[in-house]
Scaffold this motif. Sequence first.
Motif, PDB file in Angstrom:
ATOM      1  N   ILE B  51      54.355  31.154  40.205  1.00  0.00           N
ATOM      2  CA  ILE B  51      55.785  30.760  40.067  1.00  0.00           C
ATOM      3  C   ILE B  51      56.356  31.639  41.294  1.00  0.00           C
ATOM      4  CG2 ILE B  51      57.779  31.202  39.097  1.00  0.00           C
ATOM      5  CD1 ILE B  51      56.463  30.138  36.266  1.00  0.00           C
ATOM      6  N   LEU B  52      55.895  33.046  41.329  1.00  0.00           N
ATOM      7  CA  LEU B  52      56.692  33.844  42.225  1.00  0.00           C
ATOM      8  C   LEU B  52      55.968  33.559  43.704  1.00  0.00           C
ATOM      9  CD1 LEU B  52      56.554  36.993  40.014  1.00  0.00           C
ATOM     10  CD2 LEU B  52      58.637  35.810  40.757  1.00  0.00           C
ATOM     11  N   VAL B  53      54.872  33.430  43.955  1.00  0.00           N
ATOM     12  CA  VAL B  53      54.366  33.369  45.237  1.00  0.00           C
ATOM     13  C   VAL B  53      54.044  32.277  45.842  1.00  0.00           C
ATOM     14  CG1 VAL B  53      52.140  34.309  46.674  1.00  0.00           C
ATOM     15  CG2 VAL B  53      52.791  35.745  44.685  1.00  0.00           C
ATOM     16  N   PHE B  54      53.568  31.150  45.024  1.00  0.00           N
ATOM     17  CA  PHE B  54      53.293  29.870  45.554  1.00  0.00           C
ATOM     18  C   PHE B  54      52.730  29.647  46.945  1.00  0.00           C
ATOM     19  CE2 PHE B  54      55.073  25.440  46.930  1.00  0.00           C
ATOM     20  CZ  PHE B  54      54.048  24.837  46.249  1.00  0.00           C
ATOM     21  N   ALA B  55      51.792  30.424  47.191  1.00  0.00           N
ATOM     22  CA  ALA B  55      50.889  30.210  48.400  1.00  0.00           C
ATOM     23  C   ALA B  55      49.516  30.422  48.232  1.00  0.00           C
ATOM     24  CB  ALA B  55      51.274  31.424  49.418  1.00  0.00           C
ATOM     25  N   GLY B  56      48.589  29.270  48.112  1.00  0.00           N
ATOM     26  CA  GLY B  56      47.397  29.014  47.613  1.00  0.00           C
ATOM     27  C   GLY B  56      46.316  30.082  48.203  1.00  0.00           C
ATOM     28  N   SER B  57      46.208  29.879  49.281  1.00  0.00           N
ATOM     29  CA  SER B  57      45.067  30.927  50.054  1.00  0.00           C
ATOM     30  C   SER B  57      45.406  32.392  49.787  1.00  0.00           C
ATOM     31  CB  SER B  57      44.607  30.708  51.410  1.00  0.00           C
ATOM     32  OG  SER B  57      46.127  30.551  52.203  1.00  0.00           O
ATOM     33  N   MET B  58      46.482  32.732  49.835  1.00  0.00           N
ATOM     34  CA  MET B  58      47.029  34.295  49.468  1.00  0.00           C
ATOM     35  C   MET B  58      46.829  34.659  48.272  1.00  0.00           C
ATOM     36  SD  MET B  58      47.837  36.872  51.197  1.00  0.00           S
ATOM     37  CE  MET B  58      47.871  38.258  50.153  1.00  0.00           C
ATOM     38  N   GLN B  59      46.866  33.660  47.301  1.00  0.00           N
ATOM     39  CA  GLN B  59      46.757  34.073  45.936  1.00  0.00           C
ATOM     40  C   GLN B  59      45.244  34.109  45.424  1.00  0.00           C
ATOM     41  OE1 GLN B  59      50.245  31.060  44.180  1.00  0.00           O
ATOM     42  NE2 GLN B  59      48.967  31.596  42.963  1.00  0.00           N
ATOM     43  N   PHE B  60      44.425  33.523  46.286  1.00  0.00           N
ATOM     44  CA  PHE B  60      42.961  33.798  45.985  1.00  0.00           C
ATOM     45  C   PHE B  60      42.569  35.008  46.600  1.00  0.00           C
ATOM     46  CE2 PHE B  60      42.416  29.166  45.564  1.00  0.00           C
ATOM     47  CZ  PHE B  60      41.147  29.152  44.597  1.00  0.00           C
ATOM     48  N   VAL B  61      43.101  35.312  47.906  1.00  0.00           N
ATOM     49  CA  VAL B  61      42.975  36.812  48.324  1.00  0.00           C
ATOM     50  C   VAL B  61      43.648  37.928  47.358  1.00  0.00           C
ATOM     51  CG1 VAL B  61      43.503  38.294  50.318  1.00  0.00           C
ATOM     52  CG2 VAL B  61      43.232  35.912  50.710  1.00  0.00           C
ATOM     53  N   ALA B  62      44.832  37.459  46.623  1.00  0.00           N
ATOM     54  CA  ALA B  62      45.381  38.500  45.961  1.00  0.00           C
ATOM     55  C   ALA B  62      44.500  38.922  44.877  1.00  0.00           C
ATOM     56  CB  ALA B  62      46.655  38.002  45.438  1.00  0.00           C
ATOM     57  N   VAL B  63      43.498  38.067  44.365  1.00  0.00           N
ATOM     58  CA  VAL B  63      42.615  38.351  43.273  1.00  0.00           C
ATOM     59  C   VAL B  63      41.644  39.747  43.416  1.00  0.00           C
ATOM     60  CG1 VAL B  63      40.836  37.549  41.870  1.00  0.00           C
ATOM     61  CG2 VAL B  63      42.439  36.083  42.576  1.00  0.00           C
ATOM     62  N   ASP B  64      41.387  39.832  44.578  1.00  0.00           N
ATOM     63  CA  ASP B  64      40.649  40.979  45.044  1.00  0.00           C
ATOM     64  C   ASP B  64      41.631  42.001  45.237  1.00  0.00           C
ATOM     65  OD1 ASP B  64      38.219  39.768  45.123  1.00  0.00           O
ATOM     66  OD2 ASP B  64      38.710  39.038  47.205  1.00  0.00           O
ATOM     67  N   ILE B  65      42.836  41.853  45.754  1.00  0.00           N
ATOM     68  CA  ILE B  65      43.651  42.930  45.955  1.00  0.00           C
ATOM     69  C   ILE B  65      44.149  43.676  44.420  1.00  0.00           C
ATOM     70  CG2 ILE B  65      46.106  43.739  46.564  1.00  0.00           C
ATOM     71  CD1 ILE B  65      46.074  41.372  48.651  1.00  0.00           C
ATOM     72  N   LEU B  66      44.168  42.668  43.453  1.00  0.00           N
ATOM     73  CA  LEU B  66      44.470  43.125  42.069  1.00  0.00           C
ATOM     74  C   LEU B  66      43.429  43.816  41.368  1.00  0.00           C
ATOM     75  CD1 LEU B  66      46.847  40.165  40.827  1.00  0.00           C
ATOM     76  CD2 LEU B  66      47.652  42.437  41.365  1.00  0.00           C
ATOM     77  N   LEU B  67      42.476  43.634  41.871  1.00  0.00           N
ATOM     78  CA  LEU B  67      41.239  44.098  41.089  1.00  0.00           C
ATOM     79  C   LEU B  67      40.786  45.645  41.920  1.00  0.00           C
ATOM     80  CD1 LEU B  67      38.696  41.097  40.834  1.00  0.00           C
ATOM     81  CD2 LEU B  67      39.880  42.360  38.862  1.00  0.00           C
ATOM     82  N   ALA B  68      41.511  45.819  42.813  1.00  0.00           N
ATOM     83  CA  ALA B  68      41.177  47.073  43.724  1.00  0.00           C
ATOM     84  C   ALA B  68      42.427  48.185  43.543  1.00  0.00           C
ATOM     85  CB  ALA B  68      41.288  46.917  45.290  1.00  0.00           C
ATOM     86  N   ALA B  69      42.243  49.174  43.956  1.00  0.00           N
ATOM     87  CA  ALA B  69      43.235  50.395  43.913  1.00  0.00           C
ATOM     88  C   ALA B  69      44.430  50.036  44.201  1.00  0.00           C
ATOM     89  CB  ALA B  69      42.571  51.587  44.498  1.00  0.00           C
ATOM     90  N   PHE B  70      45.455  50.629  43.937  1.00  0.00           N
ATOM     91  CA  PHE B  70      46.928  50.447  44.218  1.00  0.00           C
ATOM     92  C   PHE B  70      47.089  50.859  45.625  1.00  0.00           C
ATOM     93  CE2 PHE B  70      51.447  51.741  43.465  1.00  0.00           C
ATOM     94  CZ  PHE B  70      51.925  50.385  43.476  1.00  0.00           C
TER      95      PHE B  70
END
Lengths: 110, 236
Positions: B51-70
């Motif tokens: 709902i907030l991002v709505f950008a397919g390829s970036m959301q896939f990249v974001a999975v790894d970002i969310l699993l890593a450190a802040f």
Amino acid sequence: MIMTVPQQWITVLLIAAATMLTRFLPFVLFPARRQTPAYILYLGKALPAAVFGLLIVYCLKEVNVLEGSHGLPELISIAVVAALHLWKRQTLLSIAAGTVCYMLLVQFVF
Amino acid sequence: MDERNRYLKAFRAAFPCTLPVLAGFGFLGLTYGVYMNVSGFGFWYPLFISILVFAGSMQFVAVDILLAAFHPLQAFLLTLMVNARHLFYGISMLEKYRDTGKKKPFLIFGLCDETFSINCSAEIPPDVDKSLFLTFVTLLDYLYWVVASTAGGMLGSLVHFSTEGLDFVMTAMFTVIFLEQWLKDRSHISEMTGVLLSVICLLIFGADDFILPAMAAILLTLTLLRKPIEKGGDAA
């Protein structure tokens, strides 16, 4: 999970903000009420053709022509899309046939 | 024309154009949701992120970002790079979105690859409300993505894929639109610029880093070739 939940949502909101920045920036820089520079208008007309070329390459960026199936399923399916489209000019038909062709190739042939 | 009729007419014109995206987002959104689920995120994560991002390829990249450190700044800058191509979409749509009034912020918000492709290339029938058509395409694509990714997040590993290769529907759609563009133009300079420079940059910089150099090279070349392109009718 290394991050706390608030840290996760801060990250998500920043990703959303950066995405929106890339989408809104051109409209903020060149608002409708002001005359858009001729150079930008030119880009607006010339860019789409180039961008669709970029998008096709973007879709195929993981294809390796040296290993595995050598990019043959992609090449054949794109040829099917192009040939069918030049023949019939039916957008949905070309897309559907190309996709089915690709699925058959990667599932049963390669 | 009464109000209801106007909406119905625009919807009927817009919906068929979005069918390839329904197939593509149905599959990719589901895949994204499942990926989030098996990475340990509840379904409300793909729901709200879509709902907030709505950008397919970036959301896939974001999975790894969310699993890593802040690393908030790093996430912000990486997103700017991955999504920099949207700048080209915006520039291309300045004129088409000019008179869309109150719908304009939503149209810009939803300007992903697929929505851009349809709204940029669609020949809208003269008796159809242009702003409504553009809005329906944007809204439908948005809903496909949000619903599919949420469903994937709920079902998780229960989903069994026998649909390998369905993601090619997006490549096929871009190919058709590229071809239409090619048939419309006389000089084909823009088309060749886009393909050749992208391939060259892909070979030099690799799959993860080629977009920005390709965009810079395309921008530079189109600027230098402005005279022949305008003369050739590519920009007509």
